[in-house]
Design an enzyme around this catalytic site. Sequence first.
Site, mmCIF file in Angstrom:
data_model
loop_
_atom_site.group_PDB
_atom_site.id
_atom_site.type_symbol
_atom_site.label_atom_id
_atom_site.label_comp_id
_atom_site.label_asym_id
_atom_site.label_seq_id
_atom_site.Cartn_x
_atom_site.Cartn_y
_atom_site.Cartn_z
ATOM 1 N N GLY A 58 2.981 -9.579 -20.869
ATOM 2 C CA GLY A 58 3.101 -8.178 -21.308
ATOM 3 C C GLY A 58 2.337 -7.241 -20.402
ATOM 4 O O GLY A 58 1.714 -6.282 -20.858
ATOM 5 N N GLU B 193 2.889 -12.217 -25.072
ATOM 6 C CA GLU B 193 1.648 -11.957 -24.320
ATOM 7 C C GLU B 193 0.516 -12.807 -24.901
ATOM 8 O O GLU B 193 0.335 -12.881 -26.114
ATOM 9 C CB GLU B 193 1.318 -10.450 -24.412
ATOM 10 N N ASP C 212 -1.180 -6.922 -0.398
ATOM 11 C CA ASP C 212 -1.317 -7.906 -1.471
ATOM 12 C C ASP C 212 -2.079 -9.159 -1.033
ATOM 13 O O ASP C 212 -2.699 -9.834 -1.853
ATOM 14 C CB ASP C 212 0.071 -8.351 -1.967
ATOM 15 N N ALA D 115 2.122 -1.064 -3.860
ATOM 16 C CA ALA D 115 2.664 -0.707 -2.558
ATOM 17 C C ALA D 115 1.830 0.368 -1.862
ATOM 18 O O ALA D 115 1.546 0.263 -0.661
ATOM 19 C CB ALA D 115 4.101 -0.229 -2.728
ATOM 20 N N HIS E 107 4.862 28.566 -15.140
ATOM 21 C CA HIS E 107 5.325 28.541 -16.530
ATOM 22 C C HIS E 107 6.834 28.754 -16.579
ATOM 23 O O HIS E 107 7.349 29.604 -15.853
ATOM 24 C CB HIS E 107 4.631 29.654 -17.315
HETATM 25 C C1 LIG Z 1 9.126 -6.691 -9.748
HETATM 26 C C2 LIG Z 1 8.069 -5.922 -8.991
HETATM 27 C C3 LIG Z 1 7.939 -4.563 -9.183
HETATM 28 C C4 LIG Z 1 6.976 -3.845 -8.484
HETATM 29 N N1 LIG Z 1 6.883 -2.505 -8.702
HETATM 30 C C5 LIG Z 1 5.935 -1.801 -8.038
HETATM 31 C C6 LIG Z 1 5.840 -0.393 -8.217
HETATM 32 O O1 LIG Z 1 6.597 0.217 -8.979
HETATM 33 N N2 LIG Z 1 4.893 0.271 -7.524
HETATM 34 C C7 LIG Z 1 4.027 -0.370 -6.680
HETATM 35 O O2 LIG Z 1 3.162 0.289 -6.090
HETATM 36 N N3 LIG Z 1 4.096 -1.696 -6.493
HETATM 37 C C8 LIG Z 1 5.026 -2.429 -7.134
HETATM 38 N N4 LIG Z 1 5.134 -3.772 -6.910
HETATM 39 C C9 LIG Z 1 4.167 -4.406 -5.982
HETATM 40 C C10 LIG Z 1 4.562 -4.156 -4.524
HETATM 41 O O3 LIG Z 1 5.858 -4.639 -4.303
HETATM 42 C C11 LIG Z 1 3.564 -4.840 -3.606
HETATM 43 O O4 LIG Z 1 2.253 -4.447 -3.953
HETATM 44 C C12 LIG Z 1 3.806 -4.473 -2.149
HETATM 45 O O5 LIG Z 1 5.104 -4.819 -1.747
HETATM 46 C C13 LIG Z 1 2.791 -5.185 -1.252
HETATM 47 O O6 LIG Z 1 3.028 -4.839 0.068
HETATM 48 P P1 LIG Z 1 2.565 -5.806 1.242
HETATM 49 O O7 LIG Z 1 2.887 -5.096 2.504
HETATM 50 O O8 LIG Z 1 1.187 -6.276 1.021
HETATM 51 O O9 LIG Z 1 3.479 -7.121 1.098
HETATM 52 P P2 LIG Z 1 5.016 -7.344 0.859
HETATM 53 O O10 LIG Z 1 5.710 -6.140 0.439
HETATM 54 O O11 LIG Z 1 5.110 -8.555 0.002
HETATM 55 O O12 LIG Z 1 5.548 -7.704 2.318
HETATM 56 C C14 LIG Z 1 5.187 -8.875 2.956
HETATM 57 C C15 LIG Z 1 6.285 -9.231 3.918
HETATM 58 O O13 LIG Z 1 5.827 -10.259 4.787
HETATM 59 C C16 LIG Z 1 6.914 -11.111 5.100
HETATM 60 N N5 LIG Z 1 6.338 -12.371 5.578
HETATM 61 C C17 LIG Z 1 5.607 -13.268 4.889
HETATM 62 N N6 LIG Z 1 5.219 -14.271 5.701
HETATM 63 C C18 LIG Z 1 5.730 -14.011 6.926
HETATM 64 C C19 LIG Z 1 5.697 -14.676 8.173
HETATM 65 N N7 LIG Z 1 4.997 -15.789 8.346
HETATM 66 N N8 LIG Z 1 6.359 -14.129 9.203
HETATM 67 C C20 LIG Z 1 7.062 -12.967 9.061
HETATM 68 N N9 LIG Z 1 7.128 -12.298 7.897
HETATM 69 C C21 LIG Z 1 6.457 -12.797 6.849
HETATM 70 C C22 LIG Z 1 7.668 -11.217 3.781
HETATM 71 O O14 LIG Z 1 9.006 -11.599 3.997
HETATM 72 C C23 LIG Z 1 7.531 -9.800 3.240
HETATM 73 O O15 LIG Z 1 8.649 -9.015 3.574
HETATM 74 C C24 LIG Z 1 6.105 -4.514 -7.573
HETATM 75 C C25 LIG Z 1 6.250 -5.884 -7.359
HETATM 76 C C26 LIG Z 1 7.229 -6.584 -8.046
HETATM 77 C C27 LIG Z 1 7.360 -8.063 -7.790
#
Ligand SMILES: Cc1cc2nc3c(=O)[nH]c(=O)nc-3n(C[C@H](O)[C@H](O)[C@H](O)COP(=O)(O)OP(=O)(O)OC[C@H]3O[C@@H](n4cnc5c(N)ncnc54)[C@H](O)[C@@H]3O)c2cc1C
Length: 447
Positions: free
Chosen positions: A180, A202, A309, A317, A435
Amino acid sequence: MAEQYDLVIIGGGPGGLAAAELAAKNKKRVLIIEKDGWGGTCTNRGCIPTKALLTCSKYYTALKKLKRLGINIADISIDFADIKKHQQQIVKVAALGAHKTLIDAQVETKQGTGEIISSQEVLYRDQQGNSKIIPANNIIIAWGSQPQMLPEINLSERILTSDGLLNLNILPASIIIIGGSVIGVEFATFFAELGVKVTLVELLDRILPYEDQEAADLLRQELTRLGIAIHTSTKLERLNDTGSVVTMQAQQNNNKLEITADFILLCTGRKPLLDTAQLDKLGIEYTKTGIKVDQNMMTNVAGIYAVGDVTGGLMLAHRATEQGKVAAGHICESNTIVYNENFIPSVVYSHPQIARVGLIQKSAEVQVIKSNYSANIMARTELMGQGFVKAFFQNDKIIGATIVGDDASELIVSLSLAVSAELTKKQLRSWIIPHPTLSEIFAPLIG
Ligand SMILES: Cc1cc2nc3c(=O)[nH]c(=O)nc-3n(C[C@H](O)[C@H](O)[C@H](O)COP(=O)(O)OP(=O)(O)OC[C@H]3O[C@@H](n4cnc5c(N)ncnc54)[C@H](O)[C@@H]3O)c2cc1C
């Protein structure tokens, strides 16, 4: 030309993209490697597809309200194939946009996998299996995260994580969502608004444990009104996919709970993608919650950074984006960003939404000012339901805010600015709000 890069980034999600763009703008030679879709989890499996889906369910629900505005619409129905088309189209546009931004900024892009083999070398493998060593002065790890699985629970055709669920092309009649928290609540909202029988389970005694209790209680009330059966203090014990349905067995206050549904969605958190063998070989320090970084996003190995992440903490994001900019700024020796984890806003995109920023705990020194949607004329005009803003002040400065209600994700933006600028009540008094707007809900905060 020798392939010596100033910066090689592994991972084309929000963290990697932001770092690449900023470094290239600062005249660095940048290469970014992505093994899957440009835009990462956010664009392909996260923020974007879920919001495309929630837009469909929001409008479908909103149509039912129109009668109160004197608008009669007969025969409202759903075409799930078209809903999926909208999701896919939006993802495609966002992924193309992400790649175009890189090209426009003159970042070099490669599709394939990257592996760090030393603090100044990345092994690139293309999709055909050809490999090449790429020399780099700096490297950024932006690998992202993956769904956190529960022990002894295996995925199947009917037991899915958000990744699998987003590829589902049929609208189930019923679904059980385990977890949840933000992702679980968003999917629960979407399915319930389309008329699916939703059960939300949850482990803790409340949903959305990181949100303001009163805001989470209001949302729980709205989700229940939508028909979602919410079971808190409930521990999942077993799942059984029979091939045509899934049965969940759980423990709730010493009682057994057994529920059957078409699908199970596991929303039990996410964990950083840690390639521990690679990290160990390089001597990069990490814990199970993420790669350790300093204030510049640099790991303990000079020249290797980690953003997004993969560093654990709040998996959002815009946080990944901000960290990407901090790392690139440090590499380019042009860091002007003041990065403060306390100023990262977060949103639950349910209907209504919950959005917050800064510190939202009450204490003796904290003054809380609350303002209700019911007192706002635009909220009434637009037939918005219940909601409120709570702003938290300490020593006359705004230190945080939480909003529950329609459009909370948009309303929080101005309060994010106020909180990050640490504005005082006196400074807020100069804020003129047009407003009539929903933003006039902030009037009591200004005094
Ligand atoms: C269902 C869902 C909903 C979400 N909604 C939100 C939201 O509304 N707002 C928000 O802020 N966040 C949201 N998030 C979280 C958000 O998606 C992540 O926090 C964000 O994408 C993290 O960005 P990043 O650049 O750290 O990694 P990611 O976006 O995970 O990108 C990492 C990339 O690295 C690539 N990669 C991995 N290993 C290798 C390798 N060895 N060689 C080449 N490429 C590689 C992967 O393919 C991936 O494309 C959501 C997540 C999920 C699962």
